[in-house]
Design an enzyme around this catalytic site. Structure first.
Site, PDB file in Angstrom:
ATOM      1  N   CYS A 104      37.107  35.920  44.588  1.00  0.00           N
ATOM      2  CA  CYS A 104      38.096  37.001  44.523  1.00  0.00           C
ATOM      3  C   CYS A 104      38.604  37.243  45.938  1.00  0.00           C
ATOM      4  O   CYS A 104      37.857  37.732  46.789  1.00  0.00           O
ATOM      5  CB  CYS A 104      37.482  38.270  43.938  1.00  0.00           C
TER       6      CYS A 104
ATOM      7  N   CYS B  77      46.392  40.033  44.344  1.00  0.00           N
ATOM      8  CA  CYS B  77      45.455  38.935  44.116  1.00  0.00           C
ATOM      9  C   CYS B  77      45.616  37.953  45.265  1.00  0.00           C
ATOM     10  O   CYS B  77      46.613  37.225  45.334  1.00  0.00           O
ATOM     11  CB  CYS B  77      45.709  38.244  42.778  1.00  0.00           C
TER      12      CYS B  77
END
Length: 277
Positions: free
Chosen positions: A220, A75
């Site tokens: 993202c 992430c």
């Protein structure tokens, strides 16, 4: 005494960050799911846990749990938050950190303006490394959907799996409906994040991402890296690309296919709290 947490976000991709260095933390899948609920819990896209590392050369373990409670390997937005969290709360005085996730190592650099640059490693295209069930590596793959239609997409791993679709207009792209079908497609045995990419010019793309275990998020980081890599490899874009997401812009730099790809962007603190149960 409850568990202390900090709410943070990277361009609106929001997290709770837990200090596992100074607290003993063992959360179940069910507990993470309850905490992620935006009506009855705290609400977040991912839960981030920073832990001590016993491995030489690694400053911390960086664990990432999606809102469905499943641990994942990457992430980018969360990595920027982890770097600022570690320094702000005195876990380190360093501006350059190396952290280990479930699947990879990440180098993090806190810049003078408090933005964070993340070394996301070298993107991987081999189907077995994504993973994608395919006979051979190809620039583009065709997936048959439940309704009998087919969709063409690119597939890549940047520490987690991503599918990238080229679209004419991200505002009208069927991100949730098509994204969900692709994310759970059996050709992606570990599910997949799905990016819908619109090329604006030689140095800029627009992007929306359906994240596995979360649905669409407004930013993202790994999705931005995946899309920029695809744009550079197959659509001849620049080695420095601005990725515009609903939550804001990220800068992606990738000098050549054998070099690590670098993500730079902001991270922000929101509030502190205590988990009571």
């Amino acid at each position: 005494m409850g568990i202390k947490f900090t709410k943070m976000h990277g361009l609106g991709n929001d997290f709770i960050v837990l200090d596992g260095v100074n607290q003993s933390i063992q959360l179940t899948v069910e507990q993470i799911q309850k905490l992620a609920n935006r009506h009855t819990g705290i609400g977040f896209d991912q839960c981030l846990l920073i832990e001590s590392s016993q491995t030489e050369g690694i400053d911390f373990n960086y664990r990432i749990f999606n809102a469905d409670g499943q641990e994942v390997g990457q992430c980018g937005n969360g990595a920027r938050c982890i770097a600022l969290f570690a320094r702000y709360y005195g876990l380190t005085a360093k501006n350059k950190l190396t952290v280990a996730t479930k699947t990879t190592l990440m180098d993090l650099i806190i810049n003078e303006d408090n933005s964070v640059s993340v070394n996301m490693g070298v993107p991987r295209l081999a189907p077995g490394e994504i993973p994608l069930l395919a006979d051979r590596q190809s620039p583009e793959y065709s997936l048959e959907l439940n309704n009998g239609n087919t969709v063409n997409l690119h597939a890549i791993s940047v520490g987690n799996p991503h599918a990238v679709l080229l679209v004419e207009n991200i505002d009208t792209a069927p991100v949730n409906s098509l994204g969900q079908q692709i994310s759970f497609h059996p050709q992606f045995p570990e599910q997949v994040n799905v990016g819908f990419m619109q090329i604006v010019n030689h140095e800029k793309i627009n992007l929306r991402v359906y994240e596995r275990g979360c649905g669409e998020t407004i930013a993202c980081g790994s999705g931005a890296v995946a899309a920029a890599a695809i744009a550079r490899l197959f659509y001849n874009l620049s080695d420095k690309i601005t990725v515009h997401l609903p939550g804001g812009d990220l800068c992606i730099q990738w000098p050549c296919p054998t070099a690590p790809i670098i993500l730079t962007g902001p991270a922000a603190f929101v509030y502190e709290g205590t988990l009571l149960s």
